[in-house]
Design an enzyme around this catalytic site. Structure first.
Site, PDB file in Angstrom:
ATOM      1  N   ARG A   4      58.603  39.850   4.346  1.00  0.00           N
ATOM      2  CA  ARG A   4      57.382  39.108   4.060  1.00  0.00           C
ATOM      3  C   ARG A   4      57.687  37.725   3.500  1.00  0.00           C
ATOM      4  O   ARG A   4      58.550  37.567   2.635  1.00  0.00           O
ATOM      5  CB  ARG A   4      56.505  39.865   3.056  1.00  0.00           C
ATOM      6  CG  ARG A   4      55.137  39.196   2.827  1.00  0.00           C
ATOM      7  CD  ARG A   4      54.292  39.978   1.861  1.00  0.00           C
ATOM      8  NE  ARG A   4      54.805  39.884   0.495  1.00  0.00           N
ATOM      9  CZ  ARG A   4      54.393  40.666  -0.506  1.00  0.00           C
ATOM     10  NH1 ARG A   4      53.498  41.608  -0.276  1.00  0.00           N
ATOM     11  NH2 ARG A   4      54.877  40.509  -1.713  1.00  0.00           N
ATOM     12  N   HIS A  38      44.080  45.653  -1.821  1.00  0.00           N
ATOM     13  CA  HIS A  38      44.432  44.532  -2.684  1.00  0.00           C
ATOM     14  C   HIS A  38      44.596  43.255  -1.876  1.00  0.00           C
ATOM     15  O   HIS A  38      44.854  43.289  -0.673  1.00  0.00           O
ATOM     16  CB  HIS A  38      45.739  44.815  -3.433  1.00  0.00           C
ATOM     17  CG  HIS A  38      46.933  44.936  -2.532  1.00  0.00           C
ATOM     18  ND1 HIS A  38      47.161  46.042  -1.733  1.00  0.00           N
ATOM     19  CD2 HIS A  38      47.981  44.083  -2.308  1.00  0.00           C
ATOM     20  CE1 HIS A  38      48.277  45.872  -1.053  1.00  0.00           C
ATOM     21  NE2 HIS A  38      48.798  44.697  -1.377  1.00  0.00           N
ATOM     22  N   HIS A  47      44.284  44.199   2.027  1.00  0.00           N
ATOM     23  CA  HIS A  47      45.043  45.049   2.925  1.00  0.00           C
ATOM     24  C   HIS A  47      45.489  46.314   2.203  1.00  0.00           C
ATOM     25  O   HIS A  47      45.499  46.384   0.969  1.00  0.00           O
ATOM     26  CB  HIS A  47      46.229  44.316   3.547  1.00  0.00           C
ATOM     27  CG  HIS A  47      47.141  43.656   2.565  1.00  0.00           C
ATOM     28  ND1 HIS A  47      46.818  42.485   1.902  1.00  0.00           N
ATOM     29  CD2 HIS A  47      48.383  43.995   2.122  1.00  0.00           C
ATOM     30  CE1 HIS A  47      47.806  42.126   1.107  1.00  0.00           C
ATOM     31  NE2 HIS A  47      48.770  43.036   1.207  1.00  0.00           N
ATOM     32  N   ASP A  97      47.096  39.870  -2.270  1.00  0.00           N
ATOM     33  CA  ASP A  97      48.379  39.655  -2.930  1.00  0.00           C
ATOM     34  C   ASP A  97      48.246  38.768  -4.161  1.00  0.00           C
ATOM     35  O   ASP A  97      47.709  37.654  -4.100  1.00  0.00           O
ATOM     36  CB  ASP A  97      49.379  39.032  -1.960  1.00  0.00           C
ATOM     37  CG  ASP A  97      49.850  40.018  -0.906  1.00  0.00           C
ATOM     38  OD1 ASP A  97      49.824  41.228  -1.180  1.00  0.00           O
ATOM     39  OD2 ASP A  97      50.231  39.567   0.193  1.00  0.00           O
TER      40      ASP A  97
END
Length: 277
Positions: free
Chosen positions: A264, A96, A249, A98
């Site tokens: 993150r 995917h 990723h 983000d």
């Protein structure tokens, strides 16, 4: 002195000789240029506090909105805490980019390893430039006219578990969906890349279900080829910075019985691109 070592032919570079907490403006510009070239950068030994990680992110651009399914750090609402406890089922073991189901996905992500299992928990990235370039030229021409819908995918699971269909539909209504060209173009490099993911892409606009399924299955299979990948074995304090626009990723969930925690920061807008345009 900043040192850079290429990781694979497709993408990725290891960066040494720079501390993200006190890097000067020239250093940030050099990291940005390296990010555009290599798509994902790996910087070991950073150990950033939440506020410092967020501050570094702001040097790349405006920080993004909080993800609807994750909690943020008590010391900084801009830092998402991805904390998988023993027995949890991680939700990122899918290819995917983000938040492509939003109208403005983040331009970059900055992820720091905080607590790791004794083995496992690696992350892979795929260059969607490389995926595009590997496809037959005739197939690429066919794809140039097509767009596809992106939606929250497996993020349905949490709302459904807590409140059934009504809760799930409320989340889908609040979060929404987006449509992107299957062959998109990077706003900085202009290079074409494949913009579909097995995690979030559901339907090709204007074709029937069988044709949509066949095309998407071919593209998902191409993304899975290791020719397009780089794989990182995390160490505490390692920071990965990736360009969310032409990469995907996959966080490997092979650490059952152990905890894995990451911090993150999402950068919503590329201010260097905005200043040029």
């Amino acid at each position: 002195m900043m040192e850079m070592m290429r990781a694979t032919r497709a993408l990725g570079a290891f960066v040494r000789g720079v501390g993200l907490g006190d890097v000067d403006d020239a250093g940030v510009d050099a990291l940005y240029q390296a990010l555009i070239e290599h798509q994902v950068l790996f910087l070991p030994g950073q150990y950033l506090e939440p506020a410092d990680q967020a501050a570094f992110g702001r040097r790349f651009g405006e920080l993004g909105q909080r993800h609807h399914s994750y909690v943020t750090h008590p010391d900084s609402e801009d830092v998402v805490v991805l904390d998988w406890q023993p027995g949890d089922r991680p939700d990122a073991a899918e290819w995917h980019s983000d938040m492509t189901f939003t109208q403005e996905p983040p331009f970059a992500s900055i992820l720091q390893a905080m607590l790791l299992p004794p083995v496992g928990g690696d992350t892979l990235w795929a260059s969607m430039y490389s995926v595009h370039d590997s496809l037959d030229s005739g197939f690429r021409r066919d794809l140039e006219t097509l767009s596809a819908t992106h939606d929250p995918g497996a993020f349905r699971n949490g709302p459904f578990a807590s409140g059934g269909t009504e809760s799930m539909n409320e989340m889908l209504s609040n979060v929404g969906s987006a449509v992107w060209p299957i062959i998109s173009h990077h706003p900085v490099t202009g290079r074409p890349y494949i913009n579909v993911s097995e995690s979030n892409t559901r339907w090709i606009i204007g074709v029937g279900a069988p044709e949509s399924h066949r095309i998407l299955s071919m593209l998902f299979a191409s993304t899975n080829r290791p020719d397009h990948h780089v794989r990182l074995r995390w160490e505490p304090g390692t920071v990965a910075i990736w360009d969310n626009r032409a990469t995907q990723h996959y966080a490997v969930s092979d650490y059952a019985g152990h905890r894995r925690m990451m911090h993150r920061v999402a950068v919503a807008r590329d201010t260097r691109l905005t200043s040029v345009s």
